[in-house]
Write an enzyme that holds these catalytic residues in place. Structure first.
Site, PDB file in Angstrom:
ATOM      1  N   ASP A 125       0.811  -1.220   0.000  1.00 23.10           N
ATOM      2  CA  ASP A 125       0.000   0.000   0.000  1.00 23.10           C
ATOM      3  C   ASP A 125       0.843   1.268   0.000  1.00 23.10           C
ATOM      4  OD1 ASP A 125      -2.357  -1.363  -0.137  1.00 23.10           O
ATOM      5  OD2 ASP A 125      -2.734  -1.330   2.023  1.00 23.10           O
TER       6      ASP A 125
ATOM      7  N   SER B 100      -4.731  -8.221   9.114  1.00 27.69           N
ATOM      8  CA  SER B 100      -4.069  -6.917   9.135  1.00 27.69           C
ATOM      9  C   SER B 100      -3.285  -6.855  10.440  1.00 27.69           C
ATOM     10  CB  SER B 100      -5.117  -5.810   9.080  1.00 27.69           C
ATOM     11  OG  SER B 100      -4.548  -4.618   9.565  1.00 27.69           O
TER      12      SER B 100
END
Ligand code: ARG
Length: 400
Positions: free
Chosen positions: A14, A174
């Site tokens: 990301d 996550s």
């Protein structure tokens, strides 16, 4: 020349995509900043990757010591635990990251800072508010909050821009980690009925598989700061790592928390915080010995406030300073040694001593040497019970 932005860069997909996206979408020159607070295996590789993707400069720093000394230990002295469960590892890392982003932006003459947080968590709040408190003139961009890409689209974007996508299958979770703890969410954990599968845990052994005999550890504190293990003086980072390793071996530090996020939702997070669990428990045990009853009661209220404030991203505020000053004052006599027993996922306090202990053997004992004057008790009770007797005379307790 276009403006510069300092991006908090983890080296993951990301934030790598964010380098290109900030260039393309916002016409900014990107400087990356990567900080190791106990989570980064190879800083140099991350630096190289940032440059390869297109950053004009890439900074990396090891801030483990600052993290422990300036953020973790003050929280430990405060006994700050969010909602009675979460030792705040992620939350404590964010203000440090905000501060370092601001410092770098000032040095490099950047107008903007950027970070990889999404738009529904607490971390965006912590970094945005931290930056705003330290440098209100800086703009903050959170690409992932703006770009609305799914994971597949992010991968596609990366491929189209020649950004390497990790070949290893992405973790179904996550994860955020630093020296004080590891936070794990998403995937099967989003069903609150599911027991966390073993692959969630990396730092702590399953209690079923831990040694069959307990381990003992003596933790020395000086003014509320842990300074030694088994009599051996240790630097802050080394001490936390040592406790981390041992407690993890004994399966200590697994937390399954349904927590109330600042943005209004309940979420489920699994934490592994072996060092935090042991050190917080030991610190509190020492306070039980050296603080008076009133101090302990009041300090517990401050601890809850302090934990909320850290969780809610208000580290750089006057309120935090005031609470910290109070906490610092309470630690004057929090010096001594706590002995803990680690066994099958549990950390038990089995010994405490301090030159400032308020535990007085001659007052507490039922054996010979008793110095407590029992003949004074009836008079004390007479006065203590006075309001209860007065009220009962006029407003008798109803029969059951
Ligand atoms: N819920 C924790 C907090 O708000 C951790 C957030 C990050 N967690 C994660 N798994 N990436 O501080």
């Amino acid at each position: 020349m276009s403006d510069k932005v300092v991006l908090a860069y983890s080296g993951g997909l990301d934030t790598s995509v964010a380098i290109k996206w900030l260039e393309e979408r916002h016409n900014l020159r990107v400087i990356t900043f990567t900080v190791d607070i106990g989570n980064v295996p190879d800083l140099e590789a991350i630096r190289q990757k940032a440059l390869k993707v297109g950053a004009i400069k890439a900074f990396v720093v090891d801030a483990k010591e600052t993290f422990i000394k300036s953020f973790v230990f003050p929280a430990l002295q405060a006994d700050a635990v969010y909602e009675g469960q979460y030792p705040l590892a992620t939350a404590l890392g964010r203000p440090l990251i905000a501060r370092l982003l601001v410092e770098t932006a000032k040095k490099e003459g950047a107008t903007t800072v950027a970070h990889g947080c999404t738009g529904k968590g607490n971390d965006q709040v912590r970094i945005d508010v931290g930056v705003a408190a330290l440098a209100p003139e800086l703009k903050v961009i959170a690409p992932a909050r703006e770009w609305n890409m799914t994971r597949e689209q992010t991968i596609e974007y990366a491929r189209a821009h020649d950004i390497s996508v990790p070949i290893t299958r992405a973790s179904p979770y996550s994860i955020d980690e630093n020296l004080w703890g590891r936070s794990i969410e998403c995937g099967v954990l989003e069903d609150t009925w599911n027991e966390p599968p073993e692959d969630v845990f990396l730092w702590t052994k399953s209690p079923e598989k831990t040694p069959t005999r307990p381990a003992y550890l003596e933790i020395g504190f000086d003014h509320g700061i842990p300074v030694s293990l088994g009599g051996e003086k240790l630097e802050p980072v080394a001490l936390v790592q040592r406790v981390h390793d041992l407690a993890g071996q004994y399966g200590i530090g697994r937390i399954d928390h349904i927590e109330n996020r600042l943005v209004g939702i309940k979420s489920r997070e699994i934490y592994e915080a072996p060092a935090a669990m042991v050190l917080l428990k030991a610190h509190q045990a020492l306070e039980d010995l050296v603080l008076a009853k009133g101090q302990l009661r009041f300090k517990a209220k401050v601890a809850a406030e302090y934990a909320d404030l850290i969780y809610n991203g208000l580290w750089f505020t006057g309120m935090r300073r005031d609470l910290a000053a109070y906490v610092e004052s309470t630690q004057r006599y929090v010096t001594g040694t706590i002995r803990v027993k680690l066994f099958k996922g549990n950390c038990q306090i089995v010994g405490r001593k301090s030159p400032y202990s308020l535990y007085d053997y001659s007052l507490a004992t039922y054996d010979k040497g008793d110095a407590f004057d029992q003949s004074a008790s009836p008079g004390f009770i007479h006065i203590w019970g006075l309001p209860a007797r007065t009220q009962a005379r006029v407003q008798p307790e109803p029969p059951e």
